[in-house]
Write a protein that holds these residues in place. Sequence first.
Motif, PDB file in Angstrom:
ATOM      1  N   ASP A  72       0.864  -1.175   0.000  1.00 27.24           N
ATOM      2  CA  ASP A  72       0.000   0.000   0.000  1.00 27.24           C
ATOM      3  C   ASP A  72       0.903   1.227   0.000  1.00 27.24           C
ATOM      4  OD1 ASP A  72      -1.805   2.007   0.287  1.00 27.24           O
ATOM      5  OD2 ASP A  72      -2.623   1.326   2.216  1.00 27.24           O
ATOM      6  N   LEU A  73       1.026   1.866  -1.164  1.00 28.12           N
ATOM      7  CA  LEU A  73       1.909   3.026  -1.313  1.00 28.12           C
ATOM      8  C   LEU A  73       1.200   4.351  -1.068  1.00 28.12           C
ATOM      9  CD1 LEU A  73       3.977   1.967  -4.476  1.00 28.12           C
ATOM     10  CD2 LEU A  73       4.565   1.689  -2.058  1.00 28.12           C
ATOM     11  N   SER A  74      -0.028   4.298  -0.554  1.00 30.35           N
ATOM     12  CA  SER A  74      -0.721   5.551  -0.262  1.00 30.35           C
ATOM     13  C   SER A  74      -0.010   6.321   0.850  1.00 30.35           C
ATOM     14  CB  SER A  74      -2.178   5.282   0.123  1.00 30.35           C
ATOM     15  OG  SER A  74      -2.259   4.445   1.274  1.00 30.35           O
ATOM     16  N   ALA A  75       0.834   5.608   1.625  1.00 33.13           N
ATOM     17  CA  ALA A  75       1.608   6.260   2.678  1.00 33.13           C
ATOM     18  C   ALA A  75       2.954   6.771   2.177  1.00 33.13           C
ATOM     19  CB  ALA A  75       1.835   5.299   3.840  1.00 33.13           C
ATOM     20  N   GLY A  76       3.315   6.444   0.927  1.00 29.84           N
ATOM     21  CA  GLY A  76       4.588   6.890   0.377  1.00 29.84           C
ATOM     22  C   GLY A  76       5.400   5.731  -0.163  1.00 29.84           C
ATOM     23  N   PRO A  77       6.555   6.029  -0.790  1.00 35.58           N
ATOM     24  CA  PRO A  77       7.375   4.990  -1.428  1.00 35.58           C
ATOM     25  C   PRO A  77       7.969   4.006  -0.425  1.00 35.58           C
ATOM     26  CG  PRO A  77       7.978   7.194  -2.199  1.00 35.58           C
ATOM     27  CD  PRO A  77       7.091   7.372  -1.009  1.00 35.58           C
ATOM     28  N   LEU A  78       8.365   2.849  -0.966  1.00 35.01           N
ATOM     29  CA  LEU A  78       9.049   1.820  -0.192  1.00 35.01           C
ATOM     30  C   LEU A  78      10.340   1.444  -0.899  1.00 35.01           C
ATOM     31  CD1 LEU A  78       6.103  -0.646   0.593  1.00 35.01           C
ATOM     32  CD2 LEU A  78       7.176   0.924   2.215  1.00 35.01           C
ATOM     33  N   LEU A  79      11.364   1.137  -0.111  1.00 36.22           N
ATOM     34  CA  LEU A  79      12.632   0.674  -0.663  1.00 36.22           C
ATOM     35  C   LEU A  79      12.718  -0.838  -0.468  1.00 36.22           C
ATOM     36  CD1 LEU A  79      15.237   1.701  -2.012  1.00 36.22           C
ATOM     37  CD2 LEU A  79      16.261   1.806   0.278  1.00 36.22           C
ATOM     38  N   LEU A  80      12.843  -1.549  -1.576  1.00 37.87           N
ATOM     39  CA  LEU A  80      12.955  -3.009  -1.565  1.00 37.87           C
ATOM     40  C   LEU A  80      14.422  -3.393  -1.728  1.00 37.87           C
ATOM     41  CD1 LEU A  80      11.916  -5.992  -1.918  1.00 37.87           C
ATOM     42  CD2 LEU A  80      11.636  -5.454  -4.347  1.00 37.87           C
ATOM     43  N   THR A  81      14.927  -4.230  -0.831  1.00 40.64           N
ATOM     44  CA  THR A  81      16.293  -4.749  -0.912  1.00 40.64           C
ATOM     45  C   THR A  81      16.239  -6.251  -1.118  1.00 40.64           C
ATOM     46  OG1 THR A  81      17.097  -3.026   0.592  1.00 40.64           O
ATOM     47  CG2 THR A  81      18.506  -4.959   0.282  1.00 40.64           C
ATOM     48  N   VAL A  82      16.959  -6.728  -2.137  1.00 35.85           N
ATOM     49  CA  VAL A  82      17.000  -8.168  -2.411  1.00 35.85           C
ATOM     50  C   VAL A  82      18.448  -8.643  -2.320  1.00 35.85           C
ATOM     51  CG1 VAL A  82      14.959  -8.092  -3.879  1.00 35.85           C
ATOM     52  CG2 VAL A  82      17.202  -7.844  -4.913  1.00 35.85           C
TER      53      VAL A  82
END
Length: 446
Positions: A72-82
Motif C-alpha cells: 500500500d503506497l498511499s503512505a509513500g514509497p518503499l525501498l525493496l532490498t534483495v
Amino acid sequence: MSDLQALASDAYVYGYPMVFNLDEVDRFTRKGMNAVAPAPFNTFSHATKLAGPDDTFVSVNNDTVYSMAQIDLSAGPLLLTVPGTGGRYYVMQFVDAWTNNFAYVGRRATGTRPGRFLCTPPGWSGKVPQGATRIAFPTTVASIVARWACAGEADIAAVRALQDATALEPYGTPGEAEGLPVADVGVVDVIDGGLMFFEKLRVRMAAFPPAPADIDYQGTFAPLGLLKAVSPYTSPDPELAEALRAGFADGKEKVELATTHGMSPEDNGWKLAYHAFDYNADFFEIGTVTDPAWIVEDRARARVMRAAAARAGLWGNHGYEAAYAMTWNDAAGEPLDGGSSYTLRFEKAPPVDAFWSVTMYDLPEYHLVDNAADRYSIGDRTPGLVRASDGSLTLRLSSERPADETEAANWLPTPPGRFRPVLRMYEPRDAVVTGSYRLPPITRVS
C-alpha cells in the motif's frame, strides 16, 4: 436479455479480476494461506515450506517457496532490498490491483546479484536514491509475489537465509496508509445474488483507476450505478437489482467458459497458456518485455483474457518468465477423471533454462490434491524418477498407487474425481514459446 442485464454481465467480466484479486490481497493481510502467515501491508510474509493441499489458493505451485508482500503506497514509497542468490532461480512478480504484471525482479529479469528498488505510487516525482532502480506502481495497492527455487526439505534453510535478507522499508517520511476501500455494509445480498460484488467493484474502481485507455469503457457502466459516489445497492430499484443479479450469473458463466474453452491454442489436448497474461498493454517497468508478441492490443479480447487468467491462475507470470500449459481432457478428448489411470510420456524433457514440473489440481477450485504419498508435482528435480533406456520419462497419473514399482516411482496422484494438471516451464527456451517443442498427450490406459 435486457440491456441492463447485458451491461451487468459485461461489468462482471471486466471487474471480476480486480474484485477477486483484492479479496485475496485482503485475505493475505488478515488470514494468510497456511504456509504463508498473514502480514500487514508493506511487510513480507515468508513461507517456510513448499505449498501443500492446505494452501487453498488457485493453482498454487509446489516448485518454489513463496514470499508475499501486499503493498500500500498511499503512505509513500518503499525501498525493496534483495540479496544475491548465487545463481539460484527466483522471481519477484509485481501485480497491480487490476492484475497487470507490471514489473519483475529476479534471475531472468535483473540477475542474481544484490539489488535495491524504489517502489513509488502513481504520480510520485521525488528523487530516487543512488544505486536504486525505480519501479513505478500503476495503483497504490499491489502485490509482490516472490518465488524461490527449492530442491526439497534439505534446501529450505538456504531459502530461509535469502528470505531473511529481503527487506521492505519506508523511504522518506511515511504518511497514513489508506488500505482497501470499504464496501457499504448496508448492501444486503442473497448468497449468489451478486449485489455485493458490484458494490466492491464500485468502491474499488474509484480507489484504483484503470489505465487511461479504459476510462471511457468504464464510463459505460454508469447506468448500473458503478460510478456513483454513494452506494445505490443498499435499496436498489427492483429492476436494477434483478438485472445485476442476472448479469452476475451470466458473467460468471462467461468467465468459466473462457477459462476452459478460451482463446489459447491447443497442443495434444493441452491449453497453451503461454500468452494468457499478455493483457497488460499499458504498464511496463523493469523486467517486462515490450515486444508486441507479448502484448494484446485488442482491449475487448484482453478483458476476457484477464478474467480467465484470474479465475484459473491468479498471480501467474508472463510466459517469458514461466510458460504454463493445462488440460482438462485426455488424448481422446474425454474429461480427465480419477476413476481412470493415465500415462504422460516425455520423449524429451521440456527445454528450459531453469526447471519444469507437472502439478496436479482438483476441480472446480484448482487446489492441490491431498494424497497419501504427499506428492503434488513431478519434475526434473524430483528424486528417484525412473527413465527408459532411450532417456524418455513416462509419468503415471492415477488415484491409486501403481503396483509396479517403476510406475510408482513416476506416480503423480490424482483425486478420485475430475482433475486438471498444469505443466510449468520456468525460463522457457524459444522452442517452447514458438511451439516447435510439442507437448505429449495424456493417454488413458485403464
